[in-house]
Each structure stands twice: as structure tokens, then as C-alpha cells.
Design an enzyme around this catalytic site. Structure first.
Site, PDB file in Angstrom:
ATOM      1  N   LYS A  15      30.851 -36.679   8.834  1.00  0.00           N
ATOM      2  CA  LYS A  15      31.100 -37.421   7.620  1.00  0.00           C
ATOM      3  C   LYS A  15      31.559 -38.842   7.893  1.00  0.00           C
ATOM      4  CE  LYS A  15      33.337 -33.313   6.275  1.00  0.00           C
ATOM      5  NZ  LYS A  15      34.601 -32.688   5.907  1.00  0.00           N
ATOM      6  N   GLU A  52      27.110 -44.345  13.664  1.00  0.00           N
ATOM      7  CA  GLU A  52      28.352 -43.574  13.877  1.00  0.00           C
ATOM      8  C   GLU A  52      29.568 -44.387  13.480  1.00  0.00           C
ATOM      9  OE1 GLU A  52      30.102 -41.058  14.406  1.00  0.00           O
ATOM     10  OE2 GLU A  52      29.416 -39.782  16.028  1.00  0.00           O
ATOM     11  N   ASP A  93      33.763 -42.235  21.165  1.00  0.00           N
ATOM     12  CA  ASP A  93      34.996 -41.978  21.907  1.00  0.00           C
ATOM     13  C   ASP A  93      34.648 -41.405  23.279  1.00  0.00           C
ATOM     14  OD1 ASP A  93      37.736 -41.555  22.391  1.00  0.00           O
ATOM     15  OD2 ASP A  93      37.768 -39.646  21.334  1.00  0.00           O
TER      16      ASP A  93
HETATM   17  P1  IMP Z   1      33.287 -38.132  20.886  1.00  0.00           P
HETATM   18  O1  IMP Z   1      32.325 -37.012  21.110  1.00  0.00           O
HETATM   19  O2  IMP Z   1      34.584 -37.917  21.630  1.00  0.00           O
HETATM   20  O3  IMP Z   1      32.705 -39.496  21.154  1.00  0.00           O
HETATM   21  O4  IMP Z   1      33.727 -37.976  19.373  1.00  0.00           O
HETATM   22  C1  IMP Z   1      33.481 -38.891  18.391  1.00  0.00           C
HETATM   23  C2  IMP Z   1      34.109 -38.360  17.116  1.00  0.00           C
HETATM   24  O5  IMP Z   1      35.500 -38.122  17.316  1.00  0.00           O
HETATM   25  C3  IMP Z   1      34.029 -39.360  16.016  1.00  0.00           C
HETATM   26  O6  IMP Z   1      32.871 -39.196  15.246  1.00  0.00           O
HETATM   27  C4  IMP Z   1      35.295 -39.070  15.232  1.00  0.00           C
HETATM   28  O7  IMP Z   1      35.068 -38.084  14.270  1.00  0.00           O
HETATM   29  C5  IMP Z   1      36.276 -38.544  16.239  1.00  0.00           C
HETATM   30  N1  IMP Z   1      37.240 -39.570  16.707  1.00  0.00           N
HETATM   31  C6  IMP Z   1      37.415 -40.042  17.965  1.00  0.00           C
HETATM   32  N2  IMP Z   1      38.387 -40.958  18.037  1.00  0.00           N
HETATM   33  C7  IMP Z   1      38.862 -41.097  16.769  1.00  0.00           C
HETATM   34  C8  IMP Z   1      39.891 -41.924  16.173  1.00  0.00           C
HETATM   35  O8  IMP Z   1      40.577 -42.762  16.792  1.00  0.00           O
HETATM   36  N3  IMP Z   1      40.065 -41.764  14.838  1.00  0.00           N
HETATM   37  C9  IMP Z   1      39.354 -40.886  14.085  1.00  0.00           C
HETATM   38  N4  IMP Z   1      38.380 -40.106  14.597  1.00  0.00           N
HETATM   39  C10 IMP Z   1      38.143 -40.203  15.931  1.00  0.00           C
HETATM   40 MG    MG Z   2      32.867 -38.296  13.066  1.00  0.00          MG
END
Ligand code: IMP
Ligand code: MG
Length: 179
Positions: free
Chosen positions: A43, A99, A103
Site C-alpha cells: 500500500k 515504491e 530498504d
Molecule cells: P525491503 O524489502 O526491506 O526493501 O522493504 C521495503 C518495505 O519496508 C517498504 O515498502 C516499507 O513498507 C517498509 N519500510 C522499510 N523502511 C521503512 C521506514 O523507514 N518506514 C516505513 N516503512 C519502511
Molecule cells: Mg511498502
């Protein structure tokens, strides 16, 4: 109260509006004659994408996916699950994944690989926020709004435990909100 939980505002509404307009211009130029398919990852993307798409002045299709990667906390579980897939064939299409934040990269590297199997002409990643120092998967965004401050951020679509997505700016939470 919503705003009382915020310790610090990192990016104001005004700053985000300007940056998103710049990003829209870049996409408009790069995809002018490519009729791309913009794929929002729900979302988190919903606010950013709604604003960004109105700054992209070319013919494009829009679709969404729902991918789950997080529990209710602030750290990744590592597991990626497709909860809603695309409604159309993407073979030969130019894809731009939209996106909120990149992260660890676990979610997007999985998604990119997953969509690559359907033989699109290209796949690029457009993210509002990038946390390059936290990367675990080998993936880079092609279009980045901001390098993210070293904090867990909320607002403008980004949540903490499904809350704060409706903040019009991007900020960091007070530590007591997590406990
Ligand atoms: P990744 O697989 O770790 O890159 O996850 C990305 C997802 O983690 C994003 O789409 C967010 O939903 C969540 N996320 C990562 N860091 C944050 C943050 O600082 N605030 C809010 N959501 C985050
Ligand atoms: Mg997300």
C-alpha cells in the site's frame, strides 16, 4: 493524536511536491514514446504514485501489486509473498515499479526477478525514499526521490503498524510510540 506522535519532520509537503514534480519530468522525458506500464507496490506507494502520475505527461498504463514483506514491526521478516498480481500481460512492455521506500531491497529484488520471467522489454525502479546503507539484496533504484535519513520514517504513504500513512509530510516518530 496523529501529529503529536511525530518527533521531527524530514520533508515538508512543499519540498515533496517539488521533488515529485522533478521526478515526473524525468519519467516524462525518458518514457515519452514507450507507453510504459507503471506498477505501484501497495500500500505504501499510494500517495506518492497518485502525485507522481499527475506529473507524468505521457500515455501510460497503471496497475498495482500487493506484496507482503513486513510484519507489524519495523524490521523485515525476509519473507516475500505476492498477495495481488498484475491484471495484464507484460511481455515486451516497459515496466516502471513505483515504491515508497527501498530498504533491505529483499522485496524489490524478488519482485523484479518475478516480473522479469514474463519477458518485459525493460524494468526500472522508481522509489521515493532510498536507504542504500541498509541493503541486503543486490538491487539499485533507477529513480530516487531522497536518500532516507537514518530513522524509521512515516507519512506520505509510509506506515508504522498501518498508521500514519495519511500524514501529508514525511517525519520520524517519537521513541515512545514504538514501545
Ligand atoms: P525491503 O524489502 O526491506 O526493501 O522493504 C521495503 C518495505 O519496508 C517498504 O515498502 C516499507 O513498507 C517498509 N519500510 C522499510 N523502511 C521503512 C521506514 O523507514 N518506514 C516505513 N516503512 C519502511
Ligand atoms: Mg511498502
Amino acid at each position: 493524536m496523529l501529529h503529536n506522535d511525530i518527533q521531527k519532520i524530514y520533508f515538508t509537503e512543499e519540498q515533496i511536491r517539488e521533488r515529485v514534480a522533478e521526478m515526473g519530468k524525468v519519467l516524462t522525458e525518458e518514457y515519452a514514446d514507450k507507453h510504459p506500464l507503471m506498477v505501484g507496490v501497495l500500500k505504501g506507494c499510494f500517495v506518492f504514485m497518485a502525485d507522481l502520475m499527475r506529473e507524468v505527461n505521457i500515455l501510460c498504463d497503471i496497475d498495482f501489486m500487493i506484496v507482503s514483506s513486513y510484519g507489524s514491526g519495523t524490521t523485515t521478516t525476509g519473507a516475500v509473498k505476492i498477495l495481488k498480481d498484475l491484471n495484464q500481460d507484460i511481455e515486451g512492455r516497459h515496466i516502471v515499479i513505483i515504491e515508497d521506500i527501498l530498504d533491505s531491497g529483499v522485496t524489490l529484488s524478488y519482485l523484479k526477478q518475478y516480473l522479469s520471467m514474463r519477458k518485459p522489454a525493460s524494468i526500472k525502479i522508481c522509489t521515493l525514499m532510498d536507504k542504500p546503507t541498509r541493503r541486503k539484496a543486490d538491487i539499485k533504484a533507477d529513480y530516487v526521490g531522497y536518500i532516507c535519513p537514518d530513522d524509521f520514517i512515516v507519512g506520505y504513504g509510509l506506515d508504522y503498524d498501518e498508521k500514519y500513512r495519511n500524514l501529508p509530510y514525511i517525519g520520524g516518530l517519537k521513541p515512545e510510540v514504538y514501545s
